[in-house]
Design a protein around this motif. Structure first.
Motif, mmCIF file in Angstrom:
data_model
loop_
_atom_site.group_PDB
_atom_site.id
_atom_site.type_symbol
_atom_site.label_atom_id
_atom_site.label_comp_id
_atom_site.label_asym_id
_atom_site.label_seq_id
_atom_site.Cartn_x
_atom_site.Cartn_y
_atom_site.Cartn_z
ATOM 1 N N VAL A 67 0.834 -1.195 0.000
ATOM 2 C CA VAL A 67 0.000 0.000 0.000
ATOM 3 C C VAL A 67 0.874 1.253 0.000
ATOM 4 N N ASN A 68 1.901 1.257 0.864
ATOM 5 C CA ASN A 68 2.900 2.328 0.909
ATOM 6 C C ASN A 68 4.173 1.751 1.505
ATOM 7 N N ASP A 69 5.090 2.613 1.932
ATOM 8 C CA ASP A 69 6.383 2.139 2.423
ATOM 9 C C ASP A 69 6.272 1.391 3.738
ATOM 10 N N THR A 70 5.137 1.499 4.456
ATOM 11 C CA THR A 70 5.022 0.840 5.769
ATOM 12 C C THR A 70 3.759 -0.018 5.885
ATOM 13 N N SER A 71 3.039 -0.247 4.796
ATOM 14 C CA SER A 71 1.783 -1.008 4.866
ATOM 15 C C SER A 71 1.693 -1.974 3.698
ATOM 16 N N ILE A 72 1.107 -3.128 3.984
ATOM 17 C CA ILE A 72 0.868 -4.137 2.945
ATOM 18 C C ILE A 72 -0.547 -4.672 3.094
ATOM 19 N N ARG A 73 -1.115 -5.098 1.987
ATOM 20 C CA ARG A 73 -2.466 -5.672 1.966
ATOM 21 C C ARG A 73 -2.379 -7.114 1.475
ATOM 22 N N ILE A 74 -3.068 -8.018 2.179
ATOM 23 C CA ILE A 74 -3.096 -9.440 1.828
ATOM 24 C C ILE A 74 -4.519 -9.791 1.408
ATOM 25 N N ASP A 75 -4.689 -10.438 0.246
ATOM 26 C CA ASP A 75 -5.992 -10.835 -0.287
ATOM 27 C C ASP A 75 -5.980 -12.323 -0.618
ATOM 28 N N TRP A 76 -7.122 -12.996 -0.344
ATOM 29 C CA TRP A 76 -7.264 -14.412 -0.690
ATOM 30 C C TRP A 76 -8.718 -14.694 -1.053
ATOM 31 N N PHE A 108 -6.758 -8.396 4.556
ATOM 32 C CA PHE A 108 -6.292 -7.765 5.788
ATOM 33 C C PHE A 108 -5.126 -6.844 5.436
ATOM 34 N N ILE A 109 -4.974 -5.746 6.200
ATOM 35 C CA ILE A 109 -3.889 -4.783 5.981
ATOM 36 C C ILE A 109 -3.046 -4.678 7.245
ATOM 37 N N TYR A 110 -1.738 -4.836 7.077
ATOM 38 C CA TYR A 110 -0.781 -4.586 8.159
ATOM 39 C C TYR A 110 -0.236 -3.161 7.999
ATOM 40 N N TYR A 111 -0.231 -2.409 9.099
ATOM 41 C CA TYR A 111 0.280 -1.043 9.104
ATOM 42 C C TYR A 111 1.557 -0.963 9.947
ATOM 43 N N ASP A 112 2.247 0.181 9.825
ATOM 44 C CA ASP A 112 3.396 0.529 10.682
ATOM 45 C C ASP A 112 4.504 -0.514 10.615
ATOM 46 N N LEU A 113 4.747 -1.039 9.430
ATOM 47 C CA LEU A 113 5.894 -1.915 9.251
ATOM 48 C C LEU A 113 7.137 -1.064 8.997
ATOM 49 N N GLU A 114 8.293 -1.689 9.069
ATOM 50 C CA GLU A 114 9.538 -0.957 8.857
ATOM 51 C C GLU A 114 9.806 -0.809 7.362
ATOM 52 N N PRO A 115 10.051 0.401 6.914
ATOM 53 C CA PRO A 115 10.344 0.591 5.481
ATOM 54 C C PRO A 115 11.680 -0.042 5.109
ATOM 55 N N SER A 116 11.827 -0.301 3.830
ATOM 56 C CA SER A 116 13.069 -0.884 3.279
ATOM 57 C C SER A 116 13.414 -2.201 3.960
ATOM 58 N N SER A 117 12.386 -2.989 4.364
ATOM 59 C CA SER A 117 12.610 -4.275 5.021
ATOM 60 C C SER A 117 11.941 -5.384 4.220
ATOM 61 N N LEU A 118 12.413 -6.586 4.465
ATOM 62 C CA LEU A 118 11.876 -7.776 3.807
ATOM 63 C C LEU A 118 11.039 -8.561 4.819
ATOM 64 N N PHE A 153 6.758 -13.623 0.234
ATOM 65 C CA PHE A 153 7.770 -12.673 0.690
ATOM 66 C C PHE A 153 7.513 -11.342 -0.010
ATOM 67 N N VAL A 154 7.599 -10.258 0.728
ATOM 68 C CA VAL A 154 7.370 -8.943 0.170
ATOM 69 C C VAL A 154 8.438 -7.989 0.705
ATOM 70 N N SER A 155 8.948 -7.152 -0.189
ATOM 71 C CA SER A 155 9.955 -6.157 0.176
ATOM 72 C C SER A 155 9.308 -4.779 0.195
ATOM 73 N N LEU A 156 9.603 -4.014 1.247
ATOM 74 C CA LEU A 156 9.083 -2.653 1.365
ATOM 75 C C LEU A 156 10.063 -1.610 0.857
ATOM 76 N N ARG A 157 11.056 -2.057 0.058
ATOM 77 C CA ARG A 157 11.900 -1.089 -0.634
ATOM 78 C C ARG A 157 11.063 -0.363 -1.679
ATOM 79 N N ARG A 158 11.576 0.651 -2.245
ATOM 80 C CA ARG A 158 10.779 1.472 -3.152
ATOM 81 C C ARG A 158 10.280 0.702 -4.367
ATOM 82 N N SER A 159 10.990 -0.368 -4.698
ATOM 83 C CA SER A 159 10.538 -1.178 -5.835
ATOM 84 C C SER A 159 9.212 -1.846 -5.540
#
Length: 706
Positions: free
Chosen positions: A505-514, A551-561, A581-587
């Motif tokens: 979603v952004n540098d500190t959030s990810i969304r999981i769908d199933w 579900f969405i996870y917030y407040d994760l560490e940016p630039s982390s795997l 596996f998901v990387s929160l680097r800018r890519s």
């Protein structure tokens, strides 16, 4: 060979019904309870049938602990048919199976009027008759109104008959008006059409011959009901109404009453009241009369005069059971063995219009509960008896402490105590009998086992199915009694965890769908968690209901795997787990599984230093450089592990996970059997699953938060 048998009262453990389901009328969208209670040697299992077939599972139909059937929301029309029909229950214990009488269950309803009141024009002082006819279950209550005001029926000139008939004798000007009826029962209320009553002339009419306006109709009733035969006549002078039987027999006086000016009411009818009744309207002082007749047929449900008697026979004897039944019409008879119809075979005979069942040269397989079923159009009845086979004095002992428990969704483990060496020497082997407990129509399966077998695994069974089993011992002199029926249910199928996708979603959030669980799935919920690489433990555990698909996870560490893990769980435990596996680097891409220690990153450095050392031929310096590099790596590793704190959520304990499962599950009582996720097993599968990583749709617009 001389017969050896005992009377029925010798069998204290016989199975019998204390209460059988009764005919009932159900109200739409309301609760209906049908009762079934049996006594005998425990354990006793109760199962239910509808229209002769096992009752299919339903979300709103449950069997209570006492065996009664509870229908929460009675329905008329649905995809699988209607809840109306004939219901029966079956009771079973170690001696056999009994089938109850059939109970007819109808849905309360009130039809539109088949006949509405018709306008009438009568002379003053004459008689008037209105009728409204409807079909109703249960029978509707009829109230009459004149000019839309309830009619006062205390006036003896008004006669109300149960079939929606209103008779008015000696009509006056006050009776003129608009008449209608109101039909009411638990299903509905309806008003009929309106009809006028008018006068045509003077009350002092000239001579008029007797006329029967309405005579008796043919009636078919069941014993103990009330019969009303209508007869209303007019004429000048007023005719005298009398009743007689066409066969010349006396009508009697007990329970006989005349309603109004000639209607005949017979309370608590019995079979002796059946016959043709004649209504006669006689002109006073003359022999002039008019007649009308109707037939009354009284039916009686089957009633036993003689019951089959339980008995014990020696192997090879001829056994027989008899029953005598009366009823109107004459009941038909059939015999059941453990709830199934007896088939005429080489050693089975039916005689005397099925009143007598004979079994030739009985064997242990003939041991059962036998029922005589009597049925006619007025109802059903049943009587039962037990056939037991006597055992020789040196028959083998019963298997002791037989236990059974499910081990998978298709397998059951059975075990029993090992007999003493002396008893083992006289044993040929064991036979294990198993069948589906809820469906007596299924064939029993038997498995022969050696005498040195004391536990056995039953395979290829149906998931989530209740089975009944017992064990017998065989020896050269005969067969033991059965060990007693044990009931055991196989486990549910382990749910399959769906695949999922991860979107940044952004540098500190990810969304999981199933994908959502299909209606037939055994999934009760999901366990979702993550771990920051290269940490070894998962955190951010979420227990989600089965209807949630993201579900969405917030407040994760940016630039982390991060590694994401999803596990579906059900009554039978946890299913397989799926990883991403998901990387929160800018890519923002899902990446393959990296090595936790980043060894690949340091291997080129080690090779380079080793090459320099060889080239410079300075062993001491090389060793010093290698030591410094190793120490640096160690410090980096410690710092990384210290950074694996729970910066989003505190890690949940197994107890907290179980409590959250109970809160989110739609079936909280079933989730008590769910085991906590074994994290160690999940970690061991990481290496296998990390190579199956897919590219994430990280460049697509993020989904809205749930």
């Amino acid at each position: 060979m001389e017969k050896s048998y005992q009377a029925a009262q010798a069998f204290s453990g016989d199975l019998s019904f204390l209460q059988e389901p009764a005919d009932a009328v159900a109200i739409r969208h309301q609760v209906l309870i049908l009762h079934c209670l049996a006594e005998g040697q425990q354990p006793i299992s109760i199962s239910w049938y509808k229209n002769g077939e096992p009752l299919p599972p339903s979300s709103y139909i449950q069997q209570l602990l006492n065996g009664s059937l509870w229908i929460r929301n009675f329905q008329k029309r649905q995809r699988n048919g209607t809840d109306e029909g004939e219901y029966s229950c079956a009771a079973q214990n170690r001696y056999g199976r009994l089938l109850s009488r059939k109970a007819r269950v109808q849905l309360a309803y009130l039809s539109r009027f088949h006949r509405n009141p018709q306008p009438m024009a009568v002379a003053e002082g004459s008689v008037a008759r209105f009728q409204c006819l409807t079909t109703a279950v249960p029978k509707a209550t009829i109230i009459w109104e004149r000019n839309r005001t309830e009619l006062v029926t205390a006036d003896p000139r008004f006669t109300l008959l149960p079939d929606g008939i209103l008779q008015i004798s000696g009509v006056t000007k006050d009776d003129v008006g608009v008449y209608r009826c109101l039909a009411t029962n638990p299903a509905n209320s309806r008003y009929s059409d309106e009809a006028w009553l008018t006068l045509t002339g003077s009350a002092h009419l000239s001579h008029q011959e007797p006329v029967i306006l309405s005579g008796p109709q043919n009636l078919t009733l069941t014993v103990h009901q009330t019969a009303i035969l209508e007869c209303i006549a007019t004429g000048n002078p007023r005719p005298i109404v009398s009743w007689s039987r066409l066969d010349g027999r006396s009508i009697g006086v007990e329970g006989i009453q005349v309603l109004g000016n000639g209607n005949l009411m017979i309370s608590d009818v019995s079979v002796k009241h059946s016959g043709v009744y004649v209504c006669a309207a006689n002109r006073p002082g003359t022999r002039v009369r008019r007649t009308a007749q109707g037939m009354l047929l009284v039916q009686a449900p089957p009633e036993f005069i003689a019951w089959p008697q339980s008995a014990t026979y020696a192997p090879g004897d001829n056994a027989s059971f008899s029953c005598v039944v009366e009823g109107v019409p004459q009941p038909t008879l059939a015999w059941l063995k453990n709830g199934k119809y007896v088939e005429v075979r080489e050693n089975t005979r039916l005689s005397d219009n099925n009143r007598t069942l004979t079994i030739l040269r009985v064997t242990y397989s003939d041991e059962a509960l036998y029922q005589c079923i009597a049925e006619n159009s007025a109802g059903t009845n049943q009587a039962s008896a037990r056939l037991a086979i006597s055992l020789p004095q040196d028959a083998p002992k019963l298997p002791e402490k037989v236990i059974a428990f499910p081990i998978t969704s298709t397998a059951i483990q059975v075990a029993w105590n090992r007999p003493s060496p002396a008893d083992t020497d006289g044993i040929i082997g064991y036979v294990l009998h198993i069948r589906r407990a809820e469906d007596p129509s299924t064939q029993e399966t038997q498995e022969a086992l050696s005498k040195m077998t004391f536990k056995h695994k039953l395979m290829n069974l149906e998931p989530s199915t209740k089975y009944a089993l017992f064990l017998r011992v065989y020896s050269p002199v005969g067969i033991s009694r059965d060990s007693g029926t044990i009931f055991v249910t196989t486990r549910d199928i382990v749910p399959k965890t769906p695949d999922f996708s991860v979107t940044t979603v952004n540098d500190t959030s990810i969304r999981i769908d199933w994908e959502g669980a299909p209606p037939s799935s055994t999934i009760q919920g999901y366990k979702l968690e993550y771990r920051k690489m290269p940490c070894t433990s998962f955190q951010g555990t979420q227990i989600l209901p089965r209807n949630q698909t993201s579900f969405i996870y917030y407040d994760l560490e940016p630039s982390s795997l991060y590694q994401i893990r999803l596990v579906a769980f059900g009554n039978s435990g946890d299913g397989n787990d799926t990883h991403r596996f998901v990387s929160l680097r800018r890519s923002g891409k899902v990446v393959p599984d990296p090595s936790p220690d980043s060894e690949e990153e340091h291997k080129p450095t080690l090779g380079l230093i080793f090459g320099v050392c060889v080239g410079l031929a300075c062993p001491v310096l090389c060793l010093l450089l290698l030591f410094l590099l190793y120490w640096k790596r160690h410090l980096c590793k410690r710092k990384t592990n210290e950074g694996c704190g729970h910066n989003v959520q505190e890690e949940k304990t197994d107890q907290a996970i179980e409590e959250e499962r109970d809160r989110n599950s739609e079936e909280p009582t079933e989730l008590l059997s769910v085991n906590p996720t074994n994290v160690a097993e999940a970690d061991s599968s990481l290496g296998r699953d990390a190579t199956r990583v897919k590219e994430d749709q990280s460049h697509e617009p993020p989904h809205p938060a749930v």
